[in-house]
Structures are given as structure tokens and as C-alpha cells.
Design an enzyme around this catalytic site. Structure first.
Site, PDB file in Angstrom:
ATOM      1  N   CYS A  93       0.614  -1.425   0.326  1.00 52.72           N
ATOM      2  CA  CYS A  93      -0.096  -0.267   0.169  1.00 52.72           C
ATOM      3  C   CYS A  93       0.738   0.937  -0.216  1.00 52.72           C
ATOM      4  CB  CYS A  93      -1.362  -0.129   0.647  1.00 52.72           C
ATOM      5  SG  CYS A  93      -0.701   0.084   2.913  1.00 52.72           S
ATOM      6  N   HIS A 145      -3.033   1.033   6.755  1.00 52.62           N
ATOM      7  CA  HIS A 145      -3.036   0.070   5.905  1.00 52.62           C
ATOM      8  C   HIS A 145      -3.315   2.361   5.142  1.00 52.62           C
ATOM      9  CE1 HIS A 145      -3.968  -1.402   2.448  1.00 52.62           C
ATOM     10  NE2 HIS A 145      -5.190  -0.957   2.136  1.00 52.62           N
ATOM     11  N   HIS A 157      -6.614   0.730  -3.733  1.00 47.10           N
ATOM     12  CA  HIS A 157      -5.590   0.536  -2.631  1.00 47.10           C
ATOM     13  C   HIS A 157      -4.243  -1.398  -3.213  1.00 47.10           C
ATOM     14  CE1 HIS A 157      -7.881  -2.766  -0.502  1.00 47.10           C
ATOM     15  NE2 HIS A 157      -8.458  -2.031  -1.582  1.00 47.10           N
TER      16      HIS A 157
END
Length: 188
Positions: A93, A145, A157
């Protein structure tokens, strides 16, 4: 054919496909210069209830946001790799975000979601723009994240091992309760 030649051909093919995707998106975005007329009302936003719509239709952006959007869309379906820093090897990510920002607009970011969150400016959800960053607590720690906001309640993502870079919604049943907010490095 040798294995090395096959790998080179495969890499060249992926590069050509990415270029075609970017060119196609540039043409679509250029053609969408006018504001569409709404013909129906959207259902109200309901956190935790997925709408399921992860299509790319109707997205638009200007300036740096447009450049980020084009690069982001060009990476869709690319492979995930923990610690990955380039599309050929795979991206995680923060590697995806760092790669896009560096190549789209020349901003160098660290390869760590929490470090990026610390250097970015928090913004209210009402001020999110295409290219801003969205953060989540997915590992019982803040900013574990992240993704790039692409508009219409959607973000891109790199989720996990054995997956690909993809579009998700902020109101997704998994992401909505883990959402920690939006931040920007694009605006002062």
C-alpha cells in the site's frame, strides 16, 4: 525462447498495456470536461453498508489530482508484494502511494503508511479531493493501511499478499469501521 527473453517480453507487454491504459484514461478524462446533469438522486451514504459500485465511470480531476488519478488507474490489477517498490516486482500500500506520487507529480514520500500519515495534513472528509490519501487501522495500530482517494467515495489500494491493486469503497463493510481519515500532501 529462453526464460530471460520471455520475462523481457512479458515486462514489455505489461508496460505497453499500462501506457495504453493511461492514454485511454487521458482521452476519457479530457472528454469529460463538462459537469453531467443529475437525473436521479443517489441513496444516502450509509457507513458500513457496501454499495458495491467500484466502477471508474464519472471520475474526474484537475491538475495534480488528474496526474495522480492517471497513474493510479494504470496500476490497477498490478500485483501485491510486501515491501514492493515498483510495479514490475509488485507493490504494497505505501509502496504504491510512494511510486505514484514520485512518478506522477515528483513528490518523494517514505515507504511507510504511518510515516506518510505523520507528514501529511489531516483534512475533513468533506474536503477530500482526488489524489488525497485515506488511512485505515487494519492491524490494531493507527495508520497501518492506506490508499489514494479517486472520488465518489472510492479509493485505490494494494490490499494484501496474493491479491492485486484494486478499487474499494470507503463505505465498504470492512473499511468503514477501520477508516482513520483523509490527509493531503497536495494542499498547504
Amino acid at each position: 525462447m529462453s526464460e530471460s527473453t520471455l520475462e523481457q517480453d512479458s515486462a514489455a507487454r505489461r508496460q505497453l498495456l499500462r501506457g495504453a491504459a493511461l492514454a485511454g484514461m487521458a482521452a476519457l478524462l479530457a472528454a469529460c470536461g463538462t459537469t453531467p446533469v443529475k437525473t436521479s438522486q443517489r441513496p444516502p451514504y450509509r457507513p458500513g453498508k457496501p454499495s458495491g459500485d467500484t466502477s471508474l465511470s464519472g471520475l474526474s480531476a484537475d491538475g495534480d489530482g488528474r496526474e495522480i488519478l492517471l497513474y493510479t488507474i494504470g496500476l490497477l490489477d498490478g500485483g501485491y508484494r510486501f515491501g514492493g517498490k515498483n510495479p514490475e516486482a509488485g507493490l504494497d500500500c505505501s509502496g504504491m502511494v510512494s511510486y505514484i506520487y514520485q512518478n506522477a507529480i515528483g513528490i518523494k514520500l517514505p515507504h511507510n503508511a504511518a510515516q506518510i500519515a505523520n507528514m501529511a495534513k489531516p483534512i475533513p472528509d468533506s474536503q477530500r479531493q482526488v489524489g488525497d490519501l485515506v488511512f485505515f487501522n487494519t492491524m490494531n495500530r493507527p495508520f497501518s493501511h492506506m490508499g489514494i482517494y479517486i472520488g465518489d467515495g472510492k479509493f485505490v489500494h494494494a490490499p494484501r499478499t496474493n491479491s492485486t491493486i484494486r478499487v474499494a469503497r470507503l463505505d465498504n463493510v470492512y473499511f468503514a469501521p477501520r477508516y482513520e481519515g483523509a490527509r493531503t500532501v497536495l494542499r498547504a
